[in-house]
Design a protein around this motif. Structure first.
Motif, PDB file in Angstrom:
ATOM      1  N   ILE A 119      45.132  -3.462  59.406  1.00 43.23           N
ATOM      2  CA  ILE A 119      44.541  -2.373  60.175  1.00 43.23           C
ATOM      3  C   ILE A 119      43.645  -2.973  61.251  1.00 43.23           C
ATOM      4  CG2 ILE A 119      43.035  -0.346  60.057  1.00 43.23           C
ATOM      5  CD1 ILE A 119      43.938   0.037  57.193  1.00 43.23           C
ATOM      6  N   PRO A 120      43.777  -2.555  62.498  1.00 40.51           N
ATOM      7  CA  PRO A 120      42.967  -3.122  63.580  1.00 40.51           C
ATOM      8  C   PRO A 120      41.467  -3.003  63.305  1.00 40.51           C
ATOM      9  CG  PRO A 120      44.714  -1.735  64.455  1.00 40.51           C
ATOM     10  CD  PRO A 120      44.713  -1.524  62.977  1.00 40.51           C
ATOM     11  N   ASP A 121      40.742  -4.078  63.547  1.00 41.93           N
ATOM     12  CA  ASP A 121      39.302  -4.082  63.305  1.00 41.93           C
ATOM     13  C   ASP A 121      38.531  -3.271  64.341  1.00 41.93           C
ATOM     14  OD1 ASP A 121      39.615  -5.738  61.091  1.00 41.93           O
ATOM     15  OD2 ASP A 121      39.422  -7.568  62.288  1.00 41.93           O
ATOM     16  N   ASP A 122      39.127  -3.071  65.510  1.00 44.46           N
ATOM     17  CA  ASP A 122      38.392  -2.433  66.591  1.00 44.46           C
ATOM     18  C   ASP A 122      38.547  -0.913  66.621  1.00 44.46           C
ATOM     19  OD1 ASP A 122      41.053  -2.535  67.226  1.00 44.46           O
ATOM     20  OD2 ASP A 122      40.748  -3.038  69.350  1.00 44.46           O
ATOM     21  N   VAL A 123      39.276  -0.337  65.655  1.00 44.17           N
ATOM     22  CA  VAL A 123      39.429   1.119  65.579  1.00 44.17           C
ATOM     23  C   VAL A 123      38.400   1.659  64.597  1.00 44.17           C
ATOM     24  CG1 VAL A 123      40.975   3.027  65.035  1.00 44.17           C
ATOM     25  CG2 VAL A 123      41.887   0.939  66.081  1.00 44.17           C
ATOM     26  N   THR A 124      37.583   2.602  65.048  1.00 44.03           N
ATOM     27  CA  THR A 124      36.529   3.142  64.192  1.00 44.03           C
ATOM     28  C   THR A 124      36.594   4.669  64.147  1.00 44.03           C
ATOM     29  OG1 THR A 124      34.898   3.272  65.989  1.00 44.03           O
ATOM     30  CG2 THR A 124      35.005   1.195  64.739  1.00 44.03           C
ATOM     31  N   TYR A 125      36.015   5.212  63.094  1.00 38.32           N
ATOM     32  CA  TYR A 125      35.908   6.660  62.930  1.00 38.32           C
ATOM     33  C   TYR A 125      34.525   6.977  62.369  1.00 38.32           C
ATOM     34  CZ  TYR A 125      40.979   6.604  63.419  1.00 38.32           C
ATOM     35  OH  TYR A 125      42.245   6.392  63.887  1.00 38.32           O
ATOM     36  N   PHE A 126      34.050   8.166  62.667  1.00 38.57           N
ATOM     37  CA  PHE A 126      32.752   8.576  62.125  1.00 38.57           C
ATOM     38  C   PHE A 126      32.895   8.878  60.636  1.00 38.57           C
ATOM     39  CE2 PHE A 126      29.608  11.739  60.890  1.00 38.57           C
ATOM     40  CZ  PHE A 126      28.436  11.103  61.272  1.00 38.57           C
ATOM     41  N   SER A 127      32.038   8.279  59.829  1.00 32.32           N
ATOM     42  CA  SER A 127      32.067   8.474  58.384  1.00 32.32           C
ATOM     43  C   SER A 127      31.027   9.501  57.967  1.00 32.32           C
ATOM     44  CB  SER A 127      31.804   7.155  57.656  1.00 32.32           C
ATOM     45  OG  SER A 127      31.595   7.391  56.275  1.00 32.32           O
ATOM     46  N   PRO A 128      31.437  10.664  57.449  1.00 29.43           N
ATOM     47  CA  PRO A 128      30.465  11.641  56.944  1.00 29.43           C
ATOM     48  C   PRO A 128      29.683  11.119  55.744  1.00 29.43           C
ATOM     49  CG  PRO A 128      32.637  12.631  57.252  1.00 29.43           C
ATOM     50  CD  PRO A 128      32.814  11.143  57.338  1.00 29.43           C
ATOM     51  N   TRP A 129      30.205  10.092  55.089  1.00 27.31           N
ATOM     52  CA  TRP A 129      29.526   9.550  53.913  1.00 27.31           C
ATOM     53  C   TRP A 129      28.383   8.621  54.305  1.00 27.31           C
ATOM     54  CZ3 TRP A 129      34.823  10.061  54.343  1.00 27.31           C
ATOM     55  CH2 TRP A 129      35.404  10.992  53.475  1.00 27.31           C
ATOM     56  N   ARG A 130      28.503   7.943  55.411  1.00 28.86           N
ATOM     57  CA  ARG A 130      27.460   7.012  55.848  1.00 28.86           C
ATOM     58  C   ARG A 130      26.721   7.479  57.098  1.00 28.86           C
ATOM     59  NH1 ARG A 130      29.096   0.770  54.545  1.00 28.86           N
ATOM     60  NH2 ARG A 130      29.907   1.127  52.446  1.00 28.86           N
ATOM     61  N   GLY A 131      27.237   8.510  57.744  1.00 29.51           N
ATOM     62  CA  GLY A 131      26.583   9.039  58.923  1.00 29.51           C
ATOM     63  C   GLY A 131      26.647   8.112  60.121  1.00 29.51           C
ATOM     64  N   THR A 132      27.673   7.267  60.163  1.00 29.43           N
ATOM     65  CA  THR A 132      27.802   6.314  61.262  1.00 29.43           C
ATOM     66  C   THR A 132      29.273   5.983  61.465  1.00 29.43           C
ATOM     67  OG1 THR A 132      27.038   4.166  62.093  1.00 29.43           O
ATOM     68  CG2 THR A 132      27.605   4.296  59.765  1.00 29.43           C
ATOM     69  N   GLU A 133      29.586   5.302  62.548  1.00 32.08           N
ATOM     70  CA  GLU A 133      30.947   4.855  62.787  1.00 32.08           C
ATOM     71  C   GLU A 133      31.312   3.740  61.804  1.00 32.08           C
ATOM     72  OE1 GLU A 133      33.331   5.727  65.280  1.00 32.08           O
ATOM     73  OE2 GLU A 133      32.065   7.515  65.499  1.00 32.08           O
ATOM     74  N   ARG A 134      32.536   3.798  61.308  1.00 26.91           N
ATOM     75  CA  ARG A 134      33.013   2.768  60.392  1.00 26.91           C
ATOM     76  C   ARG A 134      34.398   2.293  60.825  1.00 26.91           C
ATOM     77  NH1 ARG A 134      33.034   2.809  54.196  1.00 26.91           N
ATOM     78  NH2 ARG A 134      32.992   0.576  54.673  1.00 26.91           N
ATOM     79  N   PRO A 135      34.730   1.037  60.580  1.00 32.37           N
ATOM     80  CA  PRO A 135      36.094   0.576  60.849  1.00 32.37           C
ATOM     81  C   PRO A 135      37.104   1.435  60.091  1.00 32.37           C
ATOM     82  CG  PRO A 135      34.653  -1.282  60.409  1.00 32.37           C
ATOM     83  CD  PRO A 135      33.863  -0.048  60.083  1.00 32.37           C
TER      84      PRO A 135
END
Length: 284
Positions: A119-135
């Protein structure tokens, strides 16, 4: 199952979290903790997720006891397959939830390895569990592990103790809006997985969990599951374990044979590939 002291845990460059390695001097846990784990497995079995946990949480390392109102720490390490590190509250139903969560991480790690997923390392999504962008890698892990704990909790709630019931019900209340918030990004992130079977299995678990939410019954602290209005109702929970089975053809063994790679919730955590033509070709 083991329960090492804090000073026996190893901290080093191999992991961001402390870990423990079995050795010749390792001893099992005391009977009360063994009984706790046995009770947790019984509760997991009642939810239909026992095959997943038996294969992917085969080694349990209890890292300490905490109060139900404290944050529980649990984690798995890629280098130690089928191994789970987790705190506990002394309640079997709560321990069962955390074993399901970490077994899910181990299963997905093994699935990625078996199917050669990158999975590409540079693709991120917002994580509702951590409240921040995650890979995307971590985001997909969350979108698999947390839904499985919701499914477990929904089935474990009726037989939980009052303390365990409160923890599991609160877990359900917290996770439902997080899954709703993650839905659109999860749909996009699934497309990063090249294997259709793996995409379908993750989506099956996620959408099944979204059919569950909990509402307090007036005048009590109990909760009850209510169905989410889904266009296509998911299959029964008892079929989820079979839907976590992966098989793939195309890998070539040393004798030139095509090997079938099988990774199942009921198989060894170190997935095995067996050849239908000879006994010499294998992939571990």
């Amino acid at each position: 199952m083991i329960a090492p002291n804090e000073n026996e845990m190893i901290r080093g460059p191999h992991s961001d979290t402390p870990y423990y390695v079995l050795g010749p001097d390792t001893t099992g846990t005391a009977e009360p903790l063994t009984t706790l784990a046995d009770d947790a497995f019984d509760r997991i079995a009642a939810t239909g997720l026992d095959a997943l946990v038996e294969a992917h949480a085969a080694v349990i390392c209890l890292t300490g006891q905490r109060r139900p109102d404290q944050t529980l720490r649990s984690f798995a390490i890629t280098r130690l397959p089928a191994t789970v590190f987790t705190d506990h509250t002394g309640d079997a139903a709560v321990l069962g939830r955390d074993l399901v969560h970490e077994a899910a991480h181990n299963w997905l790690n093994d699935a990625h390895a078996a199917l050669h997923v990158t999975i590409p390392d540079d693709v991120t999504y917002f994580s509702p569990w951590r409240g921040t962008e995650r890979p995307a890698y971590g985001f997909l892990h969350a979108c698999f592990a947390f839904p499985l704990t919701m499914i477990y909790a929904a089935r474990a709630l009726p037989d939980a103790t009052s303390a365990g019931h409160a923890v599991l019900a609160d877990h359900q209340r917290q996770q439902c809006p997080r899954l709703a918030a993650a839905q659109n990004d999860f749909t996009h992130a699934l497309q990063l997985l090249p294997d259709r079977g793996l995409r379908e299995r993750l989506d099956t678990v996620f959408q099944h969990a979204r059919t569950l939410w909990t509402t307090a019954i007036p005048g009590t602290s109990r909760v009850r599951p209510r169905p989410h209005r889904a266009a296509t109702p998911p299959g029964p929970l008892s079929t989820l374990s079979s839907r976590l089975c992966l098989s793939r053809r195309g890998d070539t063994g040393p004798e030139g044979c095509v090997i079938t790679v099988v990774l199942s919730s009921s198989s060894s955590a170190r997935y095995a590939a067996r050849c239908s033509r000879c006994s010499r070709c294998s992939l571990v």
